[in-house]
Write an enzyme that holds these catalytic residues in place. Structure first.
Site, PDB file in Angstrom:
ATOM      1  N   GLU A 267       0.831  -1.204   0.000  1.00 48.31           N
ATOM      2  CA  GLU A 267       0.000   0.000   0.000  1.00 48.31           C
ATOM      3  C   GLU A 267       0.868   1.258   0.000  1.00 48.31           C
ATOM      4  OE1 GLU A 267      -3.572   2.027   2.710  1.00 48.31           O
ATOM      5  OE2 GLU A 267      -2.347   0.399   3.537  1.00 48.31           O
ATOM      6  N   LYS A 338      -9.489   2.552  -3.424  1.00 48.15           N
ATOM      7  CA  LYS A 338     -10.031   1.999  -2.184  1.00 48.15           C
ATOM      8  C   LYS A 338     -11.423   2.555  -1.904  1.00 48.15           C
ATOM      9  CE  LYS A 338      -8.861   1.210   2.680  1.00 48.15           C
ATOM     10  NZ  LYS A 338      -7.896   1.485   3.775  1.00 48.15           N
ATOM     11  N   CYS A 390      -5.790  -2.835   2.585  1.00 48.77           N
ATOM     12  CA  CYS A 390      -5.737  -2.779   4.047  1.00 48.77           C
ATOM     13  C   CYS A 390      -7.023  -3.305   4.699  1.00 48.77           C
ATOM     14  CB  CYS A 390      -5.423  -1.352   4.504  1.00 48.77           C
ATOM     15  SG  CYS A 390      -5.018  -1.205   6.258  1.00 48.77           S
TER      16      CYS A 390
END
Length: 520
Positions: A267, A338, A390
């Site tokens: 990430e 995301k 995540c």
């Protein structure tokens, strides 16, 4: 003396429940004492069956929740303490607020169970109440489904139910089994006491036999991967003078591993905003194309005109085996933004008010725009990958919504440097394992400082590298085909069952109350 003990008994019961909830943390990674929730939840149900008021029942669940989350998510305090800019008293107060909020959900489950109580059906009722309130925990304020009980079964116990009913279904069965254990000590008839325990035992015996019904199988295809763990210290990640050293470090670690089919960076591995990193990205793209491979990396994007930012994954290098569209250009479609943003870390509720209160509410990169809930899979070197950045890996419904017939792998990238040497990253890896079990697909997990790992389609960790080291995880994974029942139906059948159970118990309770009033 007996009177003193009677007065102290409620307090002692709550202390016992706090301890039981805290010990439940040992059921999850890295300890994995998978059988422990059977005992700790059985204690909660045992004391609920002896509660005399609704307040006492709710406080019992709240006490259990204080221990469960107070110990289980203690790793959150690492980020608040080290990066939040608050004095110790303030960080502890914020942590206490979070734990107390999460403890409301087992309190609600306990209260519902007490209000609708039918002693002969306690295991079914409590499991349904628990499952519904856990769904609320995964949804309210964007959701925080961490430490859901089913994750404790990732490696043992009821794990083989995952392709059929998912982690949520496993939680239902586990809570049912714990309540069945408590039922053995109730004052019910023998049939009511022992039948539930027999069913619970049968579930654990049956679990390993369910492999043949998982809906997927290994194919004869394999791919080689290289997952790059740069181990960049959190306080250096966004320092302007560290941009080039960080990017060159990832490039130097990758160069000897271009022979892999896929190279994965974690990430936001590239610490420069995408519009300002065009030269570096173009060079990386050309290098990957020359080596006949693809690189997937996390990077932040920012549109200065709209003042919007995204936490992205982009594919560089080879897209398809016979593809000629290998040139990189800003804004190309082979990317993922995301969707499920982390509160405080990536967006701030009531930000005009909270950002002024403390540095933790004004962290760098904490005003992202959500990507769409459903997005195309990434395509890299002809492989189709379903991405989750995540925290998103903890939401199976989002994974299911983005699953396609072409999906071959699940990809999750993260930066757990926020949480230091705590149990948080290990719990995060365990969540990724459960996704592999549920969907019958290998999982690639690339992180900044660990735990970087590869997980096979059976949910077993295939390879890993030590935390807090600069390392490249090289592995070969077998691909899989087919569709699990859970991937097809998700949690819908379970919600229907739990909803029907609560509806039936509510009707029974209402009729009983009506009968009692008419009798009077």
């Amino acid at each position: 003396m007996r009177a003193v003990i009677a007065k102290l008994q409620p307090a002692l019961s709550h202390l016992l429940l706090i301890a039981a909830g805290g010990l439940t943390t040992l059921a999850f990674a890295p300890y994995t004492l998978w059988w422990l929730p059977l005992l700790s939840l059985a204690l909660l149900v045992f004391l609920l069956q002896r509660a005399t008021t609704a307040k006492q029942a709710a406080l019992s669940g709240f006490s259990f929740g204080l221990g469960w989350f107070g110990v289980g998510i203690s790793w959150v305090h690492v980020s608040i303490d080290q990066f939040g800019g608050l004095p110790l008293a303030g960080s502890l107060g914020l942590m206490a607020l979070l734990v107390s909020y999460l403890a409301l959900f087992p309190a609600l489950a306990s209260l519902l169970s007490y209000k609708l109580q039918r002693p002969a059906f306690t295991p079914l009722l409590f499991a349904a109440c628990w499952t519904i309130t856990e769904w609320l925990r995964s949804w309210v304020f964007t959701g925080f489904p961490w430490l859901s009980m089913g994750y404790s079964q990732t490696s043992h116990g009821l794990r083989d139910f995952a392709p059929l009913i998912g982690e949520t279904g496993i939680s239902f069965l586990l809570v049912f089994s714990a309540a069945a254990l408590a039922q053995l000590f109730s004052q019910q008839r023998a049939a009511s006491r022992y039948s539930y325990a027999f069913i619970a035992g049968l579930l654990f015996v049956l679990s390993p036999q369910l492999v043949t019904f998982n809906g997927w199988q290994y194919s004869n295809k394999q791919l080689s991967v290289a997952l790059v763990q740069g181990n960049i210290k959190q306080d250096l990640r966004w320092a302007p003078e560290q941009e080039w050293p960080t990017m060159l470090k990832y490039m130097d670690m990758t160069r000897p591993n271009f022979q892999a089919d896929l190279v994965i960076w974690p990430e936001a591995a590239i610490p420069r905003l995408e519009p300002a990193a065009q030269d570096f990205l173009d060079n990386l793209n050309r290098a990957a194309l020359y080596q006949n491979t693809a690189v997937i990396s996390g990077i932040l994007d920012y549109n200065s005109q709209t003042e919007q930012a995204w936490n992205n994954l982009i594919v560089l290098g080879k897209r398809y085996t016979d593809s000629t569209d290998g040139d990189y250009f800003y804004g190309h479609g082979n990317r993922y933004s995301k969707h499920h943003l982390l509160p405080i870390g990536e967006f701030v509720p009531l930000e005009s008010l909270l950002r002024k209160l403390a540095p933790i509410f004004d962290l760098p990169m904490s005003s992202f725009t959500r990507g769409a809930y459903v997005q195309p899979n990434l395509v890299a070197n002809s492989y189709h990958l379903l991405p989750a950045i995540c925290f998103e890996i903890a939401f199976p419904a989002q994974i299911a919504a983005n699953m396609t017939d072409a999906t071959q792998l699940l990809l999750t990238v993260s930066n757990d440097a926020w949480f230091g040497d705590s149990i948080g990253p290990h719990q995060h890896l365990q969540i990724a394992q459960m996704r592999a079990l549920e969907f019958g697909r290998p999982v690639l997990r690339a992180t900044n400082n660990g735990v970087t790992a590869t997980i096979d389609a059976s949910g077993n960790i295939s390879g890993t590298v030590p935390q807090f080291t600069e390392a490249v995880l090289k592995d070969e994974l077998r691909l899989s085909t087919g569709t699990t029942p859970y991937s097809r139906f998700g949690d819908k059948p379970l919600w229907l069952i739990c909803g029907l159970l609560l509806f039936l118990f509510s009707i029974i309770k209402w009729r009983s109350a009506k009968t009692a009033v008419n009798t009077i």
